[in-house]
Design an enzyme around this catalytic site. Structure first.
Site, mmCIF file in Angstrom:
data_model
loop_
_atom_site.group_PDB
_atom_site.id
_atom_site.type_symbol
_atom_site.label_atom_id
_atom_site.label_comp_id
_atom_site.label_asym_id
_atom_site.label_seq_id
_atom_site.Cartn_x
_atom_site.Cartn_y
_atom_site.Cartn_z
ATOM 1 C CB CYS A 105 -0.915 0.062 1.404
ATOM 2 S SG CYS A 105 -1.951 1.614 1.596
ATOM 3 C CB CYS A 108 -1.978 4.652 4.508
ATOM 4 S SG CYS A 108 -3.359 4.252 3.625
ATOM 5 C CB SER A 109 -0.966 0.738 6.806
ATOM 6 O OG SER A 109 -1.984 1.424 7.176
ATOM 7 C CB CYS A 110 -4.896 -0.468 2.169
ATOM 8 S SG CYS A 110 -5.522 1.485 2.350
#
Lengths: 210, 113
Positions: A105, A108-110
């Site tokens: 991602c 961000c951090s999906c």
């Protein structure tokens, strides 16, 4: 600082900020304490890469399920009881001899929480987020994963609406294994795509380690 | 140079390293479930907070992830009218005072300061 029992040393600024916001939201009735505890309990203990390993091992042993998974992963995993709570769609991408998939991602951090739990620290780091796209092969090498030059690497950038799970290649000499045995070979990292599934010879080790 | 140092065994890796991380995490999930914001809005707020931290010099190795998470949550609750910066600052100070006013070993309660 002298040790003074007349007071309690306040926690860090970060902790105070969270306490402040939490107490305000609780007071306003916007969240409730039981819901918060349940969420923490769920993500600490119930959701983790075992879910994804279950799905992968089932796909290896059940061709109809695999077909359904590659066609519409969200529904296929929902049939097994795995439901995303953030309204996200899940896509499963299959590794083959010619294509290797890698998930990132960049913003961000999906991450496919329902399948893998919360992401590891390195997944959230800026170097991984940037380099998975710009030099995936060297990222793989850092995880000890060497692929033939002829293998294409396909990088999937997750979003809040679309999460990806890699279906690793089934390790050699496991054709007659059952789903439970196969699950032990499916690591979290193999479902992100930074590693391959563990080889058949790893099962003895897994048994010994646990 | 190893860019992804100390990749721990997945079994050994704690989900949250500090209770405050878990608290901040659960607040976002709970607010989203209540419909306070869409997940899209949350992802946008989080990536904004991450890129702001990077611009401010955070090497952003993943260790400070929940700091970005908290900053995004504070901002989003303000923009959604669920909290206000002054209110959060005042409440933070009240908690600090409550700690200072509570003898060691006793439960901390607001209003005791």
């Amino acid at each position: 600082m002298s040790h003074d029992h007349d007071h309690t040393e306040p926690p860090s600024d970060l902790e105070l900020r969270v306490k402040a916001l939490e107490s305000l939201l609780l007071e306003k009735g916007l969240v409730n304490p039981d819901a918060l505890n349940t969420i923490i309990e769920t993500y600490e203990h119930k959701v983790g890469p075992r879910n994804g390993a279950h799905v992968v091992a089932k796909a290896w042993t059940d061709p109809a399920f695999k077909q359904a998974l590659l066609t519409d992963a969200s529904s296929a995993v929902a049939d097994l009881g795995y439901m995303g709570r953030q309204g996200e769609h899940l896509t499963v991408v299959e590794n083959t001899a010619s294509v290797h998939n890698l998930v990132v991602c960049t913003l961000c951090s999906c991450y496919p929480w329902t399948m893998l739990g919360l992401p590891p620290v390195w997944y959230k780091s800026a170097p991984y987020r940037a380099r998975a796209v710009s030099e995936p092969r060297s990222v793989l090498a850092e995880f000890g994963t060497a692929l033939p030059e002829s293998t294409d690497i396909q990088v999937w950038d997750s979003t809040s609406e679309m999460r990806y799970l890699v279906l690793p290649m089934q390790p050699a000499e496991t054709e007659d294994w059952n789903e439970a045995q196969l699950q032990a070979l499916v690591s979290r990292n193999s479902m992100i795509g930074v590693e391959l599934a563990r080889p058949a010879t790893a099962l003895d080790q897994v048994d010994n380690d646990s | 140079m190893r860019t992804f140092p100390g990749q721990p065994l997945e079994q050994d890796e704690p989900v949250f390293r500090d209770p405050w991380e878990a608290q901040a995490f659960s607040l976002v999930i709970a607010l989203h479930r209540k419909g306070a914001f869409s997940w899209d809005e949350w992802a946008a707020a989080l990536s904004e907070s991450i890129s702001a931290a990077q611009k401010a010099g955070d090497p952003d190795t993943g260790e400070t992830y929940y700091q970005h998470w908290l900053a995004a949550l504070e901002k989003l609750t303000v923009s959604k009218g669920l909290s206000a910066p002054e209110e959060m600052a005042a409440r933070k100070e009240s908690w600090r005072q409550a700690y200072l006013a509570t003898p060691h070993g006793q439960p901390i309660e607001l209003g005791s300061g």
